[in-house]
Design a protein around this motif. Structure first.
Motif, PDB file in Angstrom:
ATOM      1  N   LEU A  87      -4.672   2.237   6.703  1.00 58.26           N
ATOM      2  CA  LEU A  87      -3.358   1.887   6.668  1.00 58.26           C
ATOM      3  C   LEU A  87      -2.640   1.943   8.021  1.00 58.26           C
ATOM      4  CD1 LEU A  87      -2.202   3.720   3.363  1.00 58.26           C
ATOM      5  CD2 LEU A  87      -3.384   1.560   3.785  1.00 58.26           C
ATOM      6  N   PHE A 128      -5.501   6.236  -1.426  1.00 58.83           N
ATOM      7  CA  PHE A 128      -4.454   6.192  -0.588  1.00 58.83           C
ATOM      8  C   PHE A 128      -3.381   7.312  -1.303  1.00 58.83           C
ATOM      9  CE2 PHE A 128      -5.807   1.612   0.058  1.00 58.83           C
ATOM     10  CZ  PHE A 128      -6.518   2.068   1.331  1.00 58.83           C
ATOM     11  N   TRP A 184     -10.451   0.246   4.600  1.00 58.53           N
ATOM     12  CA  TRP A 184      -9.217  -0.018   4.513  1.00 58.53           C
ATOM     13  C   TRP A 184      -8.703   1.086   5.820  1.00 58.53           C
ATOM     14  CZ3 TRP A 184      -6.711  -4.188   3.222  1.00 58.53           C
ATOM     15  CH2 TRP A 184      -7.411  -4.833   2.341  1.00 58.53           C
ATOM     16  N   PHE A 190       0.807  -1.202  -0.063  1.00 61.82           N
ATOM     17  CA  PHE A 190       0.050   0.043  -0.001  1.00 61.82           C
ATOM     18  C   PHE A 190       0.931   1.323   0.022  1.00 61.82           C
ATOM     19  CE2 PHE A 190      -3.627  -2.628   1.530  1.00 61.82           C
ATOM     20  CZ  PHE A 190      -4.647  -2.452   0.925  1.00 61.82           C
ATOM     21  N   LYS A 242      -8.725   2.568  -4.925  1.00 60.80           N
ATOM     22  CA  LYS A 242      -7.753   2.215  -3.656  1.00 60.80           C
ATOM     23  C   LYS A 242      -6.366   3.182  -3.849  1.00 60.80           C
ATOM     24  CE  LYS A 242      -8.856  -1.272  -5.234  1.00 60.80           C
ATOM     25  NZ  LYS A 242     -10.125  -1.786  -6.065  1.00 60.80           N
TER      26      LYS A 242
END
Length: 501
Positions: free
Chosen positions: A126, A102, A124, A14, A98
């Motif tokens: 992180l 992010f 999600w 990620f 995504k």
């Protein structure tokens, strides 16, 4: 054969994907693509300023998702980029939701509802990856983060739709970032979205509405469609050997033909020089705004320069040729297949040449001989040779010729004065000022008093009637067709023989 399974570490993967190069504007455009693909007719983007706890929320009224569909959408690589897509699909890689999210935030929450279904929500975060003792190497959490429930509340009153929520905006709200910076960012986002989705916002039939903090986004069309001063607009061409690929060439009006507000608006987000070139669209969504797609002469790529600033070319490609055109994940670059480059170059050459002529003649395309065939000859002649380009005052211009003819003993002094002017034109200074100011110097009687313009017209009118032998009406017609003078039809019409009696 021995085979090893080497899955990536979630946090490392990620964090690596965060560096793809999205800006807030391009990241939001990627999410709006998903809303359009979900048949949304309304998309609302809301920026909430709360310092480090600021958030960005995207709400659409599309068809929504059930739990299984949402889980699949939250998965990295949710779809195979090689698979055939619906003709209207704006996606390709299954990464946009995504990677775009992010690139700006550390927490991504998506809540959705299908018509007649329940609200489903996945998240999600992180900050919660690779936690000691975690049983899930890729933990996808159910429900919003504690304290964020109210940000998803609009979905409760909606029949169907989706909310995408960005929190912990560590790539946006950095050290020193203030509410003023947020306002400036919103303005930049609005300009980008107005350009990216302008054809959808302008579209006929089912309307598409896009709002930022309750303010409607007004489309920005790069081509000034329908403007009466537009220099050239070609027919729409089909590109050979590429079904579904269409192109249309445009040359915008010179700035002298535009009102001040039109000049600023037509410049676009990047300004006149940066906005020249090809505009590549896929399903009416703009992928690339400006630039010459690596096309050029003699192995040298064309650059965005002042003489071609008025050239803009619309290029539509279907989503079935993404691989051929090397469309990247950010949907920001494109490269035409080799088999199409010759066709595109021919069209671009014609557009660039027309744009250069319009730029050089301040909105009017002159014949190769200098000046319109039925107008007064241009006062300046451009001479090109192996030794370079030079600029000479045209001795056969009607007014200049008549002055020299009447000069008598002063003729040699006048000719010497003309040569001095020719040899001391501050070409380099003019070019430097143009490059620094991004605008051509003001000429063509710009801001000159009416009486001063009339005095010049009277002198030229006299030269045409007395020394070129034209009738009164013939002289007026020639003046109306002369570069730099056609903007004064009323003054020209008011001329009469009594002015030169």
């Amino acid at each position: 054969m021995n085979v090893r399974n080497v899955p990536p570490h979630a946090s490392t993967m990620f964090e690596s994907l965060r560096g793809l190069g999205y800006s807030p504007a391009t990241a939001l455009a990627d999410l709006i693509d998903n809303s359009i693909a979900a048949q949304a007719s309304e998309v609302d983007v809301r920026f909430e300023w709360q310092g480090p706890k600021s958030s960005i929320r995207i709400v659409d009224n599309g068809v929504g998702m059930d739990d299984a569909t949402l889980e699949a959408g939250m998965r990295l690589g949710a779809s195979d980029p090689r698979a055939n897509r619906a003709a209207s699909d704006l996606g390709r890689f299954g990464l946009g939701l995504k990677t775009a999210s992010f690139s700006q935030a550390r927490r991504l929450t998506v809540a959705s509802r299908r018509k007649g279904g329940a609200i489903v929500c996945l998240r999600w975060d992180l900050n919660l990856l690779d936690q000691p003792g975690s049983q899930a190497p890729w933990p996808l959490f159910e429900g919003p983060a504690p304290g964020s429930e109210a940000l998803l509340s609009p979905l409760e009153t909606m029949e169907q739709g989706t909310i995408v929520l960005w929190e912990d905006l560590d790539r946006v709200v950095t050290e020193g970032f203030t509410s003023t910076d947020m306002i400036e960012m919103i303005d930049a986002v609005e300009a980008h979205l107005a350009m990216t989705f302008h054809r959808l916002l302008e579209g006929e039939g089912e309307p598409f509405r896009l709002r930022l903090n309750d303010r409607a986004v007004r489309p920005w069309n790069p081509f000034l469609i329908g403007h009466p001063a537009k220099a050239w607009e070609s027919a729409e061409f089909r590109i050979l050997h590429s079904p579904g690929t269409l192109v249309q060439c445009h040359v915008l009006p010179h700035r002298d033909m535009l009102k001040p507000a039109e000049q600023e608006a037509a410049g676009g987000p990047g300004g006149w020089t940066q906005q020249q070139g090809f505009y590549v669209y896929r399903n009416k969504r703009l992928l690339m705004a400006g630039g010459w797609l690596g096309i050029g002469d003699n192995g040298k790529t064309w650059v965005r320069d002042e003489p071609h600033r008025l050239a803009r070319i619309r290029l539509d490609i279907p989503n079935s040729v993404d691989a051929d055109w090397k469309i990247n994940v950010l949907k920001s670059t494109a490269s035409p297949p080799v088999r199409l480059r010759a066709q595109l170059r021919r069209l671009a050459l014609e557009t660039r040449e027309t744009a250069r002529n319009v730029f050089a003649h301040r909105g009017h395309i002159s014949s190769a001989s200098g000046g319109r065939s039925d107008g007064v000859k241009d006062a300046w002649q451009v001479r090109r040779s192996a030794n370079g380009t030079s600029y000479r005052i045209a001795r056969d211009n009607d007014l200049i010729a008549s002055v020299l003819d009447r000069a008598g003993p002063l003729k040699s002094d006048i000719v010497a004065m003309l040569r001095l002017i020719e040899e001391t034109v501050p070409v380099q200074r003019i070019w430097l000022d143009t490059a620094e100011d991004k605008e051509t110097p003001r000429t063509g009687f710009a801001e000159a008093p009416t009486e001063e313009i009339r005095e010049t017209l009277v002198a030229m009118f006299e030269a045409l009637v007395r020394y070129s032998g034209l009738t009164e009406e013939e002289a007026k017609h020639r003046l109306r067709r002369s570069a730099g003078l056609e903007r004064f039809p009323e003054l020209i019409s008011s001329l009469s023989l009594t002015d030169i009696a």
